[in-house]
Design an enzyme around this catalytic site. Structure first.
Site, mmCIF file in Angstrom:
data_model
loop_
_atom_site.group_PDB
_atom_site.id
_atom_site.type_symbol
_atom_site.label_atom_id
_atom_site.label_comp_id
_atom_site.label_asym_id
_atom_site.label_seq_id
_atom_site.Cartn_x
_atom_site.Cartn_y
_atom_site.Cartn_z
ATOM 1 N N LYS A 3 0.850 -1.191 0.000
ATOM 2 C CA LYS A 3 0.000 0.000 0.000
ATOM 3 C C LYS A 3 0.885 1.241 0.000
ATOM 4 O O LYS A 3 1.444 1.620 1.023
ATOM 5 C CB LYS A 3 -0.934 0.051 1.210
ATOM 6 C CG LYS A 3 -2.086 1.079 0.988
ATOM 7 C CD LYS A 3 -2.634 1.678 2.231
ATOM 8 C CE LYS A 3 -1.870 2.888 2.697
ATOM 9 N NZ LYS A 3 -1.975 4.076 1.784
ATOM 10 N N GLU A 29 9.755 1.543 10.797
ATOM 11 C CA GLU A 29 10.798 2.552 10.612
ATOM 12 C C GLU A 29 10.083 3.886 10.648
ATOM 13 O O GLU A 29 9.348 4.253 9.729
ATOM 14 C CB GLU A 29 11.527 2.332 9.291
ATOM 15 C CG GLU A 29 12.891 3.031 9.267
ATOM 16 C CD GLU A 29 12.876 4.339 8.526
ATOM 17 O OE1 GLU A 29 12.640 5.376 9.191
ATOM 18 O OE2 GLU A 29 13.101 4.344 7.306
ATOM 19 N N CYS A 71 13.507 11.045 6.588
ATOM 20 C CA CYS A 71 13.540 10.629 7.998
ATOM 21 C C CYS A 71 14.922 10.774 8.608
ATOM 22 O O CYS A 71 15.053 11.049 9.807
ATOM 23 C CB CYS A 71 13.039 9.196 8.141
ATOM 24 S SG CYS A 71 14.018 7.972 7.235
ATOM 25 N N GLU A 97 9.961 16.120 14.937
ATOM 26 C CA GLU A 97 10.344 15.982 13.530
ATOM 27 C C GLU A 97 9.480 16.910 12.689
ATOM 28 O O GLU A 97 8.268 16.718 12.592
ATOM 29 C CB GLU A 97 10.178 14.537 13.064
ATOM 30 C CG GLU A 97 10.628 14.315 11.633
ATOM 31 C CD GLU A 97 10.406 12.885 11.163
ATOM 32 O OE1 GLU A 97 11.298 12.340 10.482
ATOM 33 O OE2 GLU A 97 9.346 12.312 11.481
#
Length: 494
Positions: free
Chosen positions: A191, A266, A300, A397
């Protein structure tokens, strides 16, 4: 889609990009359903095409197809044949690289030259590396202290894998999940993000062209709340492999725990990138700027928290600004572009809200921070100087072109500050003192630490985070192990 945009694309890529797409199930694409989602060009805000918001019924068909392939042709295929097919798929990705790169540049806004030089080679590398593993997966003989008994182990695939990828590296992340899962003998329902589906759908076509049996790779497009939830909660899914936000990762982890599925995550990172005054400042600052603004900071492992020894701050800031001023903001398909837009209007708004908190906590916006361009979701490369450790721009983040620069006075002060956040994905250290490099690197709580370099990545080297950055490694032997489990066989010889 404008005529100007059409002129930037290969005819084959343009035809595929503007066509409406359904899910890819059992070797063929389905039709677009009535709940299709618009795919937007983030550089213009214009609609490119529509993709299916795959419902639970279609997700079930995809999982059933994957289960059938696992129990049938793919699951029973000899390792050498599986290896050959994965090599063939790598060949086809390489042969169609120019086309595939245009999809990720168009939907994600990433500069085409970056996709061609980084994403595509990494995707090919993943399949080539893991193609070598099917003939090398083996168990062991166990020397148990039981008379007249032979005990051995087997490494066996899990079954159907739900692979969920983010919008920032669509093709590359698909390869990172598909290659080891397939090499281990699993089948996959992929997906992709609803923002960037095209390259994953084309990859599924190439898998069939390579000779993988129908159902081995399926793609379900759509939103996470509907399509994604239907996929991860399906009882026949044995494993969830997810790359994305911390919040979604926590939700999936809880769901996997309730249903006792295997899961690897992750997640995010707020990565300390450390420059000591004895480092090669010019080189370190160049890396710092490049890794902060690469793909508009939507990475990331971006070195978004730059921690600089106080005496070098002014020199580093000046060098970073010079790099930022040289960036050319524009459409991802324009070869002059070196920094593209943010992924969506909503995401740009989110990044701007972070910048609004800076003044109230003692930091300053050293440069940038403004919208730019007449259309699309562009934000200038930005640097925030000297915010407090508690400021959200330091603790969270941002996932945008925002580099936070903080001074420090000693390694003893640095390490606890660098480790104080909830994330632990990556870190970087720049120093010409070998002892200092090893000492600081081993103390940093991060899954990957780069010393006098940053953002190196290879299919053979494990990658994954500590703490809230997730668990389970991509790449290397560890990246394969998470798609296998051990079966122990006891045989009586009496």
């Amino acid at each position: 889609m404008t005529a100007a945009l059409e002129s930037l694309m290969l005819p084959k890529a343009h035809t595929f990009a503007v066509a409406e797409h359904g899910a890819f199930i059992d070797g063929a694409e389905t039709g677009v359903n009535e709940h299709a989602i618009d795919t937007l060009d983030p550089a213009t805000g214009q609609v490119i095409t529509r993709v299916a918001d795959t419902d639970a019924t279609a997700v079930d068909r995809a999982v059933q197809s994957a289960g059938k392939a696992f129990e049938g042709e793919w699951g029973s295929m000899l390792p050498a044949r599986r290896e050959a097919l994965l090599h063939r798929l790598a060949d086809l990705i390489e042969e169609n690289a120019a086309e595939l790169a245009q999809y990720d540049a168009l939907e994600g806004g990433k500069p085409l030259s970056y996709v061609e030089s980084v994403d595509l080679p990494l995707a090919v590398e993943q399949f080539r590396y893991y193609a070598g593993w099917p003939t090398k997966i083996q168990g062991a003989t166990v020397p148990v202290s039981t008379p007249d008994t032979h005990v051995y182990t087997r490494k066996v695939p899990l079954g159907v894998v739900a692979a969920i990828t983010p919008w920032n590296f669509p093709l590359c992340q698909a390869a990172i999940k598909l290659a080891p899962a397939l090499a281990a003998g699993n089948t996959v329902v992929l997906k992709p993000s609803e923002l960037t589906s095209l390259s994953s759908l084309r990859l599924a076509q190439l898998a069939i062209e390579a000779g993988l049996p129908a159902g081995t790779v399926n793609v379900v497009t759509g939103a996470g709340a509907g399509t994604g939830q239907a996929l991860v909660s399906h009882p026949q899914v044995a494993k969830i492999s997810f790359t994305g936000s911390e919040a979604t990762g926590r939700h999936l982890g809880a769901s996997a725990g309730r249903s006792l599925k295997h899961i690897s995550l992750e997640l995010g990172g707020k990565n300390p990138h450390v420059i000591f005054a004895d480092a090669d400042i010019a080189k370190a600052a160049a890396y710092a700027a490049t890794t902060a603004y690469f793909y508009s900071g939507q990475v990331c492992f971006s070195g978004s928290r730059l921690m600089v020894e106080r005496s070098a701050v002014d020199e580093v800031l000046a060098a970073v600004r010079e790099h930022a001023d040289a960036l050319v903001l524009g459409h991802g398909l324009d070869r002059a572009t070196t920094m593209g837009p943010l992924s969506s209007a909503a995401h740009r708004d989110k990044v701007e809200r972070y910048l609004e908190t800076v003044a109230g906590t003692g930091g300053t916006v050293a440069f940038g921070g403004n919208r730019t361009g007449e259309s699309g979701y562009f934000l200038e490369p930005t640097a925030v100087l000297n915010p407090s450790d508690a400021d959200p721009v330091v603790a969270e983040e941002i996932f945008g072109p925002v580099l936070v620069i903080q001074p420090f006075d000693s390694a003893e002060e640095l390490v606890p500050r660098a480790n104080s956040g909830k994330y632990g994905l990556t870190a970087g250290v720049w120093t010409n003192d070998v002892r200092k490099a090893h000492t600081v690197a081993r103390q940093l709580q991060a899954g990957t630490v780069w010393v006098n370099t940053y953002a190196d990545y290879n299919a053979a080297a494990p990658f994954g985070g500590f703490k809230a950055s997730g668990f389970g490694k991509d790449c290397g032997p560890e990246g394969l192990e998470k798609y296998l489990e051990t079966q122990t066989v006891w045989m009586s010889l009496a």
